[in-house]
Design a protein around this motif. Sequence first.
Motif, PDB file in Angstrom:
ATOM      1  N   ILE A   1      27.321  10.190  40.362  1.00 31.68           N
ATOM      2  CA  ILE A   1      26.892   8.956  39.712  1.00 31.68           C
ATOM      3  C   ILE A   1      26.432   9.307  38.313  1.00 31.68           C
ATOM      4  O   ILE A   1      25.525  10.124  38.133  1.00 31.68           O
ATOM      5  CB  ILE A   1      25.735   8.276  40.482  1.00 31.68           C
ATOM      6  CG1 ILE A   1      26.203   7.773  41.847  1.00 31.68           C
ATOM      7  CG2 ILE A   1      25.138   7.133  39.661  1.00 31.68           C
ATOM      8  CD1 ILE A   1      27.181   6.627  41.775  1.00 31.68           C
TER       9      ILE A   1
ATOM     10  N   PHE B   1      24.417   8.480  35.041  1.00 33.26           N
ATOM     11  CA  PHE B   1      23.228   7.677  34.733  1.00 33.26           C
ATOM     12  C   PHE B   1      22.871   7.925  33.277  1.00 33.26           C
ATOM     13  O   PHE B   1      22.306   8.950  32.930  1.00 33.26           O
ATOM     14  CB  PHE B   1      22.091   8.079  35.678  1.00 33.26           C
ATOM     15  CG  PHE B   1      20.794   7.354  35.430  1.00 33.26           C
ATOM     16  CD1 PHE B   1      20.684   6.000  35.683  1.00 33.26           C
ATOM     17  CD2 PHE B   1      19.684   8.032  34.947  1.00 33.26           C
ATOM     18  CE1 PHE B   1      19.480   5.339  35.452  1.00 33.26           C
ATOM     19  CE2 PHE B   1      18.483   7.376  34.715  1.00 33.26           C
ATOM     20  CZ  PHE B   1      18.390   6.019  34.976  1.00 33.26           C
TER      21      PHE B   1
ATOM     22  N   ILE C   1      22.786   0.925  41.467  1.00 34.87           N
ATOM     23  CA  ILE C   1      23.449   2.162  41.901  1.00 34.87           C
ATOM     24  C   ILE C   1      23.837   2.038  43.371  1.00 34.87           C
ATOM     25  O   ILE C   1      24.933   2.443  43.784  1.00 34.87           O
ATOM     26  CB  ILE C   1      22.534   3.379  41.654  1.00 34.87           C
ATOM     27  CG1 ILE C   1      22.302   3.554  40.153  1.00 34.87           C
ATOM     28  CG2 ILE C   1      23.153   4.644  42.248  1.00 34.87           C
ATOM     29  CD1 ILE C   1      21.316   4.654  39.792  1.00 34.87           C
TER      30      ILE C   1
ATOM     31  N   VAL D   1      25.590   2.836  34.233  1.00 37.48           N
ATOM     32  CA  VAL D   1      25.802   3.527  35.500  1.00 37.48           C
ATOM     33  C   VAL D   1      27.296   3.503  35.814  1.00 37.48           C
ATOM     34  O   VAL D   1      27.956   2.470  35.644  1.00 37.48           O
ATOM     35  CB  VAL D   1      25.009   2.841  36.641  1.00 37.48           C
ATOM     36  CG1 VAL D   1      25.384   3.429  37.983  1.00 37.48           C
ATOM     37  CG2 VAL D   1      23.516   2.981  36.405  1.00 37.48           C
TER      38      VAL D   1
ATOM     39  N   CYS E   1      22.742  13.010  34.849  1.00 32.25           N
ATOM     40  CA  CYS E   1      21.833  12.270  33.976  1.00 32.25           C
ATOM     41  C   CYS E   1      22.064  12.664  32.520  1.00 32.25           C
ATOM     42  O   CYS E   1      22.164  13.840  32.201  1.00 32.25           O
ATOM     43  CB  CYS E   1      20.409  12.613  34.411  1.00 32.25           C
ATOM     44  SG  CYS E   1      19.189  11.671  33.567  1.00 32.25           S
TER      45      CYS E   1
END
Length: 1312
Positions: free
Chosen positions: A316, A318, A491, A327, A509
């Motif tokens: 994911i 971010f 998310i 996202v 991230c």
Amino acid sequence: MAETLGKFDFAIDRGGTFTDVFARMPDGRERVLKLLSRDPQNYKDAPTEGIRRVLEEETGQAFPRNQPIDTALIGWIRMGTTVATNALLERQGERTALLVTKGFKDLLHIGTQARPKLFDLEVAMPDVLYEEVIEVDERVVLLQDGCRLQRKDPKRVVTGSTGESLEVWKELDLDQVEKDLRGVLSRGITSVAVLLLHSYTWSDHEKAVGSLARRLGFTQVSLSSEVMPMVRAVPRGYTVCADAYLTPKIHQYLEGFTSGFKGELKDVDVLFMQSDGGLTPMEQFCGSRAILSGPAGGVVGYAITSGSQMERKPVIGFDMGGTSTDVSRYAGQYEHVFEATTAGVTLQAPQLDINTVAAGGGSRLFFRSGMFVVGPESAGAHPGPTCYRKGGPLTVTDANLALGRLLPSFFPKIFGPAEDEPLSLEDTMKHFHQLTDDINHFLSSSQSQVEANGTSTSQDSVVPNSQSAMSLEEVAMGFVRVANEAMCRPIRALTQAKGHDTSQHVLACFGGAGGQHACAIARALGMKTVFIHKYSGVLSAYGLALADVVEEVQEPCSLRYEQKSFGELDRRMEQLSERCHDTLRGRGFTSGQITTEVFLHLRYEGTDCALMVTAAGYPGNAKSCRAGDFHAAFTKRYMKEFGFTIPDRPIVVDDIRVRGCGKSGIQSVYEPKMEDRKAKPVMMTKCYFENGYLDTGVYLWEELPCDRSIQGPAIIIDKNSTILVEPSCEARLTERGDVCLTVGSDHQCVLSTELNTVQLSIFSHRFMSIAEQMGRVLQRTSISTNIKERLDFSCAVFGPDGGLVSNAPHIPVHLGAMQETVQYQIRSLGNKLEEGDVILSNHPCAGGSHLPDLTTITPVFRKGVEGPVFFVASRGHHADIGGITPGSMPPHSTSLQQEGAVFISFKLVSRGVFQEEAVTEALMAPAQHPGCSGTRNLHDNLSDLRAQVAANQRGSQLVGELIDTYSLAVVQAYMGYIQSNAELAVRDMLKEFARRRRRQTDSLEVESEDLMDNGTPIRLRVQINEDEGSAVFDFTGTGTEVWGNCNAPRAITLSALIYCLRCMVGQDIPLNQGCLAPIKVIIPRGSILQPSQNAAVVGGNVLTSQRVVDVIFKAFEACAASQGCMNNVSFGSEKLGYYETVAGGAGAGPGWDGRSGVHSHMTNTRITDPEILEKRYPVILEHFSLRPGSGGAGRYRGGDGVIRKLLFRNEVVLSVLTERRATRPYGLMGGEDGAAGLNLLHRPDGRVLNLGAKTSISLQPGDMFCLYTPGGGGYGEEGAKGGTPRSKRRRLNETFPERGSIFEYRMAQEGV
């Protein structure tokens, strides 16, 4: 192609606030640079300045700012830019004219006819991108087998690119087009967009218009058939307008950029990032493909870097910056969407699925009605957060600063009016002290009120007796926790929507603000690993250096995916692949550097749920195309995303797409620091966490040794980002210099049942998340078009008393209605409910709205507790449940039995066993009544009911997990507090209205009346108690039950009331039982609003509900009446059925004109695209535009209705169910009424018939139905001073611009 040894290579991301530069030196070294995107006192262009600084510092040579840069030392430049996005947001594109098929000049103004914000009475929508419209007198229509429409004059038949045949009904009048274009040109407009119906398959008319426009001297000519040849005129029209509007602005920027270099960069390879994650040459960069140019680089960056280091786990992304949070997801392939909305413009183009879900570090902090609220409003880059020293509001960034998580001494001094000061902790603390005082004042005054009254105003006290004052740090920490939970919801939605387990992902991230929240968000989502690349602060720029050059080609198609089509499909796929190869070879790539991937846009016939499918991993065989087994790939993905397949249904190919890649990304070089030493902090600081202040080591990223762990709490700082390593987490520097965080378990402090205002906001998000996840399961596992594609359903959570806690989505006619259903079952069944039971109900006497809305209710039990501790329920609209007409929505029903199968308290599941035989019998039972049929689609009914049971099961499981985490007593206590919070917001609104009313008239009683078309009055008297903030809504005097189906069950009136209250509150509040706690509702039995048990009600749901809203808003003088009708139109035969509701005018209000051509109040249904309508049904849409002058005049004008003309090609039965044909939507405060609607039928022999408001009639080929929908009422006397409506453009930048598949899903849900 990427190897430019001995030269400098640059990858630059020009963002809204900062420009990030990644540079690779001739010797392979890398460096990064960050500078302000706008600094006109020092430089004209940030990317040029970044290149100049690197060259000057690395070579020691002077590169003066006022001279073009010598490009001899530059290998390549790659850029991503927000130029197009900013021009779209700020509506600063090129002056543009739209050329469109005659009869459709307002098509893009009407769009889907849905409003973007359900509870916004102003209906603020972005302006269209064009300045003028030219209607082109031409028309082509698709040939249809079996068409019986006789044309007197023979028409030319042509073949489209999809293989479909078309008739040219009206040849192009180029002489008139030339005359119109010259007029536009004379007014200074040099950019045109051309949208002609069905040009996606036959583009000759568009090409002729385009050639003429170029010959006349237009500098930008965009044709929809070239920009994106996909079926559906509205999104294709938006896309071509965006292209014409933005491309000249991009060219202007590129001219300015290249002018800063010698030779205007002609000898340098300059590539720009497109929205799809691929690079394209500068001269090919265009507006419709540029919207996500900036954030796309970040997705490529984390996909390549984290994907290679995280053992190929799904990731994911971010990206939390200052002004937005993005996202996305990567699992070995980029996830694309092919239609997405940015700044109110829907674009049909391949785009990475980047979901902008929050406003980033700039999200503003509010305390409203006892609840902590973060965003969606943003402080933006200017003025920015409070700590930026420019008078900005408190934001998430300020909260992190107040908690010691940001250290001003490590930030550059670029703040304040002169941009030469450090971050201001002093300003932040000053504002937080004020906010903390306000919060504590609220808590203490609420406490005093409770003690003075001796009891709460409702069942649960908003503030319990032991509530203590909060410290500044607790307040700041509370806002950070609420912000984290708000970001976790999307998310979860992004992963679970497609059947993925959120906890099995790695969180990658990046962005300047993400590192401060990474540990907390990963922990909340159950993720164990966070990956932060060494260039995380400039990852969008680094991603550009890693990206490939991409060439995409796409063609529409209409073949079935079957053996006899494989030859044609193979031929077209090879042809498109060769086009990609030729283009990339022309850009300097060798055949060995080029790869192509073929995609087919596939769907089951008769559905709209198309998937763009690649056959990678599915090699071709004797029963497939040569390019691969697309059937196997499609069915496996369909099963993964939706939980079933439809084996007997043919598969249709909508589009063929080929993506060619020229491999050109660099290989990063990193020299690891393999020192045998521990990491040492450069300083210690105090940082605030859940358990108070903790000693926290501060480390410099560049000084960390490899493979040595740092235990949290710690702060890791580099030039562009700050990483917070929370307690119980661990940080490690990898061999490549990246940071890998291992997230430990959460040692949560035990919550008591006493109210914690921070936890109140978090529980609100958690309860909403349960309802949303139930909805995702229902959509994935259902089979019918209504539920799976139109998303006509709601899911909800209820307390043990049946009181609503949360529901999603917010479909107006479902608001609060399910609560009546659940509470009826509690009264009716009591202790007869057992674990494993699911109740089915749809009867109006049991809280039903109309019979096709079937509600399944599941009690949630807890071991050792007697009776249900919660309830979960889902309500879905079934396409048919029997009755006198297909679709179970007859316009002329007079009894409930004629409208379909009836369920009051039916056990659909008993002790875990699905009662298929019994429910089948009940669904077929209507056939026992004269003229009625049982359900006409039993298979879909049973499949969708099973899906509703599955959704409830998921909700029950999630409620159980919440109880496991916090305990039953705590969860039920916060359920009560959330309901009380909504109650408080409504009480505050009623008190404010009472104060205004008292100043005006000294009376706290208001009343109003409005009429149905048959003369039935709906009367309302509202008595307000100013001290309590309560009200009595008394409908005494309302007319009796009617013969016909406009009777509205009590649940409909309650839904309308909750909708109105939410609109008048004017801010986001939990929509639950608490909204009605201050309200007493009196509805006389036997009236049209509480009819007898067997009264017909289908029209009450879609018509009378609108009149109830009109009466409430009239009493409160909130706004003039909107069209007051849903304009229900359906037609069908034994072989097909079609249903639509049609837009009208919205009412004006204090400070705004009413919107024209939009749905209002209790409906928000999207309308079928003209090309889809004509492709699938025996009808031609002759005309669809606004109805000029139908809006009421006034100081603020009411919105205009629409004109819609349907020409039928075969025999059908037309049914019309409408209102406001005899009565007119009222004006307010001296404003005039809107025009009434009109339903006309034009016969081929010239006769024109008025059909009246409600009818069902058999039509012949050549008949044309003409619908004129009502306008909205005006507000205020015309000519009064101060009549300029405030600009609606302001809304674009007031809140962050949401986008992505999560946003599209929510908009689709609310468009029901």
